[in-house]
Design a protein around this motif. Structure first.
Motif, PDB file in Angstrom:
ATOM      1  N   PRO A   1       0.748  -1.278   0.175  1.00 41.66           N
ATOM      2  CA  PRO A   1      -0.021  -0.008   0.029  1.00 41.66           C
ATOM      3  C   PRO A   1       0.688   1.365  -0.065  1.00 41.66           C
ATOM      4  CG  PRO A   1      -0.155  -1.370   2.136  1.00 41.66           C
ATOM      5  CD  PRO A   1       0.545  -2.069   0.997  1.00 41.66           C
ATOM      6  N   VAL A   2       1.794   1.200   0.788  1.00 38.91           N
ATOM      7  CA  VAL A   2       2.819   2.426   0.787  1.00 38.91           C
ATOM      8  C   VAL A   2       3.398   2.554  -0.572  1.00 38.91           C
ATOM      9  CG1 VAL A   2       5.146   3.412   1.641  1.00 38.91           C
ATOM     10  CG2 VAL A   2       3.614   2.333   3.073  1.00 38.91           C
ATOM     11  N   VAL A   3       3.965   1.755  -1.319  1.00 39.34           N
ATOM     12  CA  VAL A   3       4.331   1.839  -2.838  1.00 39.34           C
ATOM     13  C   VAL A   3       3.315   2.319  -3.568  1.00 39.34           C
ATOM     14  CG1 VAL A   3       5.325   0.768  -4.540  1.00 39.34           C
ATOM     15  CG2 VAL A   3       6.417   0.374  -2.347  1.00 39.34           C
ATOM     16  N   GLU A   4       2.151   1.651  -3.418  1.00 41.69           N
ATOM     17  CA  GLU A   4       1.123   2.139  -4.452  1.00 41.69           C
ATOM     18  C   GLU A   4       0.927   3.334  -4.292  1.00 41.69           C
ATOM     19  OE1 GLU A   4      -1.944  -1.061  -3.961  1.00 41.69           O
ATOM     20  OE2 GLU A   4      -0.872  -2.213  -5.313  1.00 41.69           O
ATOM     21  N   ALA A   5       0.469   3.821  -3.135  1.00 37.25           N
ATOM     22  CA  ALA A   5       0.186   5.272  -2.550  1.00 37.25           C
ATOM     23  C   ALA A   5       1.135   6.261  -3.393  1.00 37.25           C
ATOM     24  CB  ALA A   5      -0.085   5.551  -1.356  1.00 37.25           C
ATOM     25  N   CYS A   6       2.444   5.841  -3.164  1.00 33.55           N
ATOM     26  CA  CYS A   6       3.460   6.746  -3.671  1.00 33.55           C
ATOM     27  C   CYS A   6       3.505   6.996  -5.229  1.00 33.55           C
ATOM     28  CB  CYS A   6       4.942   6.468  -3.334  1.00 33.55           C
ATOM     29  SG  CYS A   6       5.097   6.678  -1.463  1.00 33.55           S
ATOM     30  N   ALA A   7       3.568   5.660  -5.774  1.00 27.78           N
ATOM     31  CA  ALA A   7       3.464   5.664  -7.238  1.00 27.78           C
ATOM     32  C   ALA A   7       2.194   6.352  -7.815  1.00 27.78           C
ATOM     33  CB  ALA A   7       3.338   4.076  -7.835  1.00 27.78           C
ATOM     34  N   GLN A   8       0.946   6.309  -7.194  1.00 27.17           N
ATOM     35  CA  GLN A   8      -0.322   6.875  -7.736  1.00 27.17           C
ATOM     36  C   GLN A   8      -0.039   8.311  -7.564  1.00 27.17           C
ATOM     37  OE1 GLN A   8      -3.627   5.707  -5.415  1.00 27.17           O
ATOM     38  NE2 GLN A   8      -4.156   4.264  -7.075  1.00 27.17           N
ATOM     39  N   SER A   9       0.691   9.084  -6.451  1.00 28.68           N
ATOM     40  CA  SER A   9       0.735  10.396  -6.489  1.00 28.68           C
ATOM     41  C   SER A   9       2.010  11.095  -7.323  1.00 28.68           C
ATOM     42  CB  SER A   9       0.980  10.923  -5.053  1.00 28.68           C
ATOM     43  OG  SER A   9       0.092  10.191  -4.162  1.00 28.68           O
ATOM     44  N   GLY A  10       2.609   9.914  -7.958  1.00 32.79           N
ATOM     45  CA  GLY A  10       4.070  10.465  -8.691  1.00 32.79           C
ATOM     46  C   GLY A  10       5.128  10.743  -7.695  1.00 32.79           C
ATOM     47  N   ALA A  11       5.170  10.119  -6.490  1.00 33.88           N
ATOM     48  CA  ALA A  11       6.359  10.447  -5.834  1.00 33.88           C
ATOM     49  C   ALA A  11       7.453   9.234  -5.857  1.00 33.88           C
ATOM     50  CB  ALA A  11       5.752  10.356  -4.407  1.00 33.88           C
ATOM     51  N   TYR A  12       8.706   9.288  -5.348  1.00 33.64           N
ATOM     52  CA  TYR A  12       9.474   8.383  -5.595  1.00 33.64           C
ATOM     53  C   TYR A  12       9.766   7.671  -4.030  1.00 33.64           C
ATOM     54  CZ  TYR A  12       9.876  10.297 -10.315  1.00 33.64           C
ATOM     55  OH  TYR A  12       9.764  10.316 -11.670  1.00 33.64           O
ATOM     56  N   VAL A  13       9.778   6.473  -4.134  1.00 32.96           N
ATOM     57  CA  VAL A  13      10.214   5.813  -2.919  1.00 32.96           C
ATOM     58  C   VAL A  13      11.122   4.808  -3.113  1.00 32.96           C
ATOM     59  CG1 VAL A  13       8.165   4.040  -3.486  1.00 32.96           C
ATOM     60  CG2 VAL A  13       8.874   4.486  -1.031  1.00 32.96           C
ATOM     61  N   SER A  14      12.031   4.589  -2.082  1.00 34.11           N
ATOM     62  CA  SER A  14      12.862   3.587  -1.745  1.00 34.11           C
ATOM     63  C   SER A  14      12.601   2.662  -0.487  1.00 34.11           C
ATOM     64  CB  SER A  14      14.467   3.984  -1.872  1.00 34.11           C
ATOM     65  OG  SER A  14      14.699   4.463  -3.198  1.00 34.11           O
ATOM     66  N   THR A  15      12.616   1.478  -0.337  1.00 32.48           N
ATOM     67  CA  THR A  15      12.337   0.728   0.866  1.00 32.48           C
ATOM     68  C   THR A  15      13.499   0.137   1.443  1.00 32.48           C
ATOM     69  OG1 THR A  15      11.584  -1.159  -0.447  1.00 32.48           O
ATOM     70  CG2 THR A  15       9.720   0.292   0.221  1.00 32.48           C
ATOM     71  N   LEU A  16      13.607   0.130   2.823  1.00 35.93           N
ATOM     72  CA  LEU A  16      14.673  -0.866   3.331  1.00 35.93           C
ATOM     73  C   LEU A  16      13.849  -2.023   4.043  1.00 35.93           C
ATOM     74  CD1 LEU A  16      17.561  -0.055   3.855  1.00 35.93           C
ATOM     75  CD2 LEU A  16      16.824   0.677   6.063  1.00 35.93           C
TER      76      LEU A  16
END
Lengths: 369, 321
Positions: free
Chosen positions: A123-138
């Motif tokens: 859900p975090v990644v999808e929310a970011c992708a939807q808003s056009g934000a860039y996310v890296s996870t650890l």
């Protein structure tokens, strides 16, 4: 449970939006939504940089975030410019904070995050992708979630496999025990992945040492005081049968050392994990035989750097090979011989890292079992 | 409960009975459990928890609750460690002043806690919980997430120096237990705690300044938390934000299992001693006989329910909130 409910609802909404959009004949819009508006606006001029994590009380996370701050400072900004999203161990709060920040920044966001548990990563990644934000996870994500399925917006995932390094420290321990006797293991929170892997590492090594018995393995919850009490009880239960101690991390080792000190035992072979400064000093003093350094400072910095540089268009994640999108973090074995040198070069003076050397110290593509 | 064993007698002696049964059980399962060395190990684990639990006992006797212990312990421990190292780093120098300083810090936090509760009329549950968070945050601010090691051999003598097989810290804890008992049974303040817990309106009508008693109670608790913090640092030689971890669970569980009623007015510091020993005997004994940790948590949970059931006179409680 409300987290699950929210997640399902959100999934439903996503699907409904997609259907509505297609039905209305604006499939193109939906497709753009799927492959990420990131493509439409490849570069964000000045994204907000944020780190989302558990809290700073834990020395490990403190190191991670200090790396994030060092990266922000390397951009010529004050370290306060890094936005801290603190989830206090709640996946629900983690997701809610990310969504709030996405709304506030209108998607102009470079996010580094440990999502607290694996299911929360999607859900975090999808929310970011939807808003056009860039996310890296650890650390946390499920095995079926991959950065390359989200175009450019899910930049990267870094994790560590602790089984091999823990097996190496176990071998050092078992050699020091002369290949015989009894070993006890004090582990992390039983359900934590690193705790499971570190115990497995010991078990792997024990296969080659048939004369060493694993007397007991008990969780000490990464906690010094708990470890202290568990070790005391082990001493009652096994007494002199214990000839070596395998600790799941440094904080546990401190508790073990003090439990032994209370009994006047000074020369017990102990190995540990994480490479905290005080543990490295104890390795130099030969109180601990080995610890493993995973360079959380670099890990925290580079995770933020990857998200930031993808957002600003320095590199295009979708053009990178898979081993640059899911990779293992670095591990360095610290032994008494090189502890002092290691301490001066890595801990006393934190090295100035090149935050654009994204993959130099990394340890190969993540393998799934 | 007619007959020879009345409910009161049972409630009074049940905790001690439980402790003895537990000790007997573990001793039969593993004879090494009963050795002096293991008794010392249990005592070491119990000493800091006992101090914190004694502190909160006063509050619970008043019918209030204090959940600020984790924050208070962390702040006291961290302030002590910084002051101790700054003033010389050994008890044999001026650094000994850090010991009373820690107690003062505990008292000040308790005072603020009490004032917030009484003056702002916030329930003690909420006021103290919030103060606990403030404390943890403040300790983190002071340390920046680092650990502070206390290496002084004299201070660490709390753990390494033994008299009759038990480390000095156990005797220190015992001394403060007697002080607590003295306050509880031989001072006006101690009697007033019971008066407030037994019936606040009545105490108030009798001319007792209930607010003042409450604030004093929280201050006193703060001092005992600070003693607990010092023993915790003495035990592992490290002061950090995490020094306070788990003390809330252990202390409240101990007080309740020891037979002090959450409604106030019943129980006391000896109950708390029994409670702390029960919790730590279970913690130690489970590992000694080789039962996994989650069984330990389950057993503790059951004991808490049993203890509350026993110590509650359900006829006098019309509803439970």
């Amino acid at each position: 449970m409300s987290f699950i409910k929210k997640f399902i609802e959100q999934e439903k909404v996503n699907r409904r939006n997609f259907l509505f959009a297609t039905a209305a004949g604006v499939g193109g819009f939906a497709a753009a939504g799927m492959f990420g508006p990131g493509m439409a606006r490849a570069a964000i001029q000045d994204p907000t940089i944020a780190w989302s994590y558990r809290n700073r009380t834990n020395p490990y996370w403190n190191e991670i975030v200090s790396g994030g701050e060092a990266f922000v400072e390397s951009l010529g900004m004050p370290k306060d410019a890094l936005v801290h999203l603190i989830n206090e161990g709640s996946s629900e709060k983690s997701l809610a904070d990310v969504k709030a920040l996405l709304a506030r920044t209108n998607g102009d966001l470079a996010l580094a995050i440990d999502t607290n548990d694996a299911p929360n990563a999607r859900p975090v990644v999808e929310a970011c992708a939807q808003s056009g934000a860039y996310v890296s996870t650890l650390w946390n994500k499920t095995d079926d979630l991959h950065p390359w399925d989200f175009g450019d917006n899910y930049v990267s995932h870094m994790s560590w496999s602790d089984e091999k390094p823990a097996e190496e420290t176990a071998r050092i321990l078992l050699e020091a025990m002369g290949g015989k006797g009894g070993v006890v293991h004090l582990g992390g929170i039983a359900s934590n992945n690193p705790a499971i892997e570190r115990l497995q590492g010991l078990k792997n090594a024990l296969v080659d040492y048939p004369d060493v018995e694993l007397l007991a393995a008990e969780p000490a919850d990464w906690d010094t005081q708990k470890a202290n009490q568990v070790m005391s009880a082990f001493l009652t239960r096994f007494g002199d049968e214990i000839t070596g101690v395998h600790c799941a991390n440094d904080t546990i080792a401190y508790g073990v050392l003090e439990a032994l000190r209370a009994e006047g035992i000074e020369d017990m072979p102990i190995v540990s994990y994480d490479g905290n400064p005080q543990a490295v000093q104890l390795v130099a003093d030969k109180k601990i035989l080995a610890t493993v350094f995973t360079n959380p400072h670099w890990g925290g910095g580079i995770t933020a750097a990857l998200a930031y540089h993808a957002a600003t268009g320095t590199f295009k994640p979708s053009e990178e090979p898979n081993e640059h999108r899911e990779f293992y973090g670095p591990t360095i074995m610290v032994r008494p011989d090189d502890a002092i040198e290691f301490k001066t070069s890595y801990l006393d003076n934190v090295p100035t890292y090149d935050w654009q050397d994204f993959w130099g110290p990394s340890n190969g593509q993540i393998q799934y079992k | 409960m007619d007959g020879i064993v009345t409910r009161e007698t049972l409630v009074k002696w049940a905790p001690l009975l439980v402790l003895l049964v537990l000790i007997l059980f573990f001793a039969v399962m593993e004879p090494r459990f009963i050795s002096v060395r293991n008794m010392a190990r249990i005592a070491i684990a119990s000493a800091p928890a006992l101090m914190v639990a004694v502190g909160v006992t006063f509050i619970i006797i008043m019918g209030s609750i204090d959940l600020s212990m984790e924050g208070t312990v962390s702040v006291s421990a961290v302030v002590f460690a910084f002051a101790f190292l700054a003033m010389g780093g050994t008890v044999l120098s001026w650094a000994w002043l850090a010991l009373p300083l820690a107690l003062i810090v505990g008292a000040v936090i308790g005072l603020i806690n009490g004032l917030v509760h009484v003056r702002l009329r916030i329930p003690s549950f909420m006021a103290s919980l919030a103060m606990g968070f403030v404390g943890t945050g403040f300790a983190l601010l002071l340390t920046g997430g680092d650990r502070i090691r206390i290496e002084d051999e004299v201070f660490r003598g709390l753990l390494t120096e033994r008299w009759f097989g038990f480390p000095v810290m156990c005797y220190v804890a015992l001394l403060f237990l007697f002080i607590a008992w003295f306050i509880q049974s031989r001072t006006t303040l101690g009697r007033n705690f019971y008066a407030v817990g037994g019936g606040e309106e009545l105490a108030h009508a009798s001319g007792l300044n209930v607010d003042r008693v409450r604030v004093m109670g929280f201050m006193l608790a703060g001092v005992f938390y600070a003693v607990g913090a010092l023993l915790a640092v003495g035990r592992i030689g490290i002061a950090e934000t995490a020094t306070g971890n788990n003390f809330m669970f252990i202390s409240i569980t101990s007080v309740v299992v020891g037979g002090t009623a959450l409604w106030g007015g019943i129980g006391g510091v000896w109950n708390t001693l029994i409670g702390v020993l029960i919790v730590n005997v279970i913690g130690n004994g489970m590992v000694v006989i080789g039962l996994p940790g989650y069984v330990q948590d389950g057993v503790l949970g059951l004991l808490v329910i049993t203890a509350v059931v026993l110590s509650t006179d359900r006829k006098s409680v019309s509803f439970v909130k």
